[in-house]
Design an enzyme around this catalytic site. Structure first.
Site, PDB file in Angstrom:
ATOM      1  N   HIS A  67       0.927  -1.194  -0.068  1.00  0.00           N
ATOM      2  CA  HIS A  67      -0.008   0.047  -0.059  1.00  0.00           C
ATOM      3  C   HIS A  67       0.932   1.236   0.024  1.00  0.00           C
ATOM      4  O   HIS A  67       2.047   1.323   0.444  1.00  0.00           O
ATOM      5  CB  HIS A  67      -0.961  -0.108   1.458  1.00  0.00           C
ATOM      6  CG  HIS A  67      -0.282   0.087   2.623  1.00  0.00           C
ATOM      7  ND1 HIS A  67       0.320   1.563   3.027  1.00  0.00           N
ATOM      8  CD2 HIS A  67       0.170  -0.650   3.512  1.00  0.00           C
ATOM      9  CE1 HIS A  67       0.643   1.246   4.228  1.00  0.00           C
ATOM     10  NE2 HIS A  67       0.747   0.061   4.392  1.00  0.00           N
TER      11      HIS A  67
ATOM     12  N   GLU B 272      -1.985  -6.992   8.112  1.00  0.00           N
ATOM     13  CA  GLU B 272      -0.698  -6.637   8.600  1.00  0.00           C
ATOM     14  C   GLU B 272      -0.414  -7.467   9.981  1.00  0.00           C
ATOM     15  O   GLU B 272      -1.419  -7.992  10.695  1.00  0.00           O
ATOM     16  CB  GLU B 272      -0.551  -5.112   8.956  1.00  0.00           C
ATOM     17  CG  GLU B 272       0.827  -4.710   9.271  1.00  0.00           C
ATOM     18  CD  GLU B 272       1.952  -5.326   8.467  1.00  0.00           C
ATOM     19  OE1 GLU B 272       2.313  -6.510   8.465  1.00  0.00           O
ATOM     20  OE2 GLU B 272       2.562  -4.351   7.731  1.00  0.00           O
TER      21      GLU B 272
END
Length: 207
Positions: free
Chosen positions: A17, A87
């Site tokens: 990202h 994550e």
């Protein structure tokens, strides 16, 4: 995974990202669902230009907004969601920088020590292995996938793809908005590209 020759044509592109406020400050951003900055949104568009022309059979993303927004701005509006791409759960270290952690715990290393009340390296290893198999497992023949995710988790995928213990992740640098490529060389899994930010003019700042 099948070892048939057509399977070895497979390629997995890893797209981290783009920039967030916490990636700027170096705060550990696990499950906190924060958006991209304006600069991050611009970088995601540039990432899309970088991969324009690639043909992907599968587009997969973490469910978190920073990954999904990066995917959308890169040109992929409806990625398949895989919770294994979340994550690392940093537990008590969520939102804390490495420098602040080490002020209280000298020598701390995420890849070997994990995070209190968060995930251990072994738990992340299991998720990374599952995410890799999700990206490749349903293909009857060689197919290409792109995976939008997060710094530590994508690094874990790369490390596990080439068969290394998770602790080796500490040797891999991955920047926001970058891409990497996992593929085969004959029967061997290889890392074909890593931390490529050539599409971003700001990449010169990383040299």
């Amino acid at each position: 995974m099948s070892s048939e020759p057509d399977q070895r044509s497979q390629r997995i592109v890893l797209a981290r990202h783009a920039e967030t406020e916490w990636s700027i400050t170096g705060q550990h951003t696990g499950r906190t669902d924060i958006p991209l900055t304006d600069a991050g949104r611009d970088a995601a568009v540039e990432l899309g230009k970088r991969i324009d022309g690639y043909r992907f059979d599968r587009v997969i993303s973490s469910p978190l907004v920073r990954a999904r927004t990066t995917a959308r701005l890169a040109g992929y509006d409806d990625p398949e969601i895989d919770d294994n791409l979340l994550e690392w759960d940093y537990g008590d270290y969520e939102g804390v920088t490495t420098a602040d952690i080490r002020a209280d715990r000298p020598g701390w290393e995420l890849w070997t020590d994990g995070a209190p009340n968060g995930e251990s390296p072994d738990e992340v290893t299991a998720r990374a292995d599952a995410a890799v198999e999700h990206a490749v497992g349903i293909c009857e023949s060689g197919c290409d996938a792109i995976v939008f995710g997060h710094g530590h988790m994508l690094t874990a995928l790369a490390v596990r793809w080439i068969g290394l213990p998770i602790a080796h992740g500490k040797h891999f640098r991955i920047s926001t908005g970058s891409i990497g490529i996992l593929r085969w060389k004959r029967e061997n899994r290889v890392l074909d590209l890593w931390n490529d930010r050539s599409h971003l003019t700001s990449a010169i700042d990383d040299i």
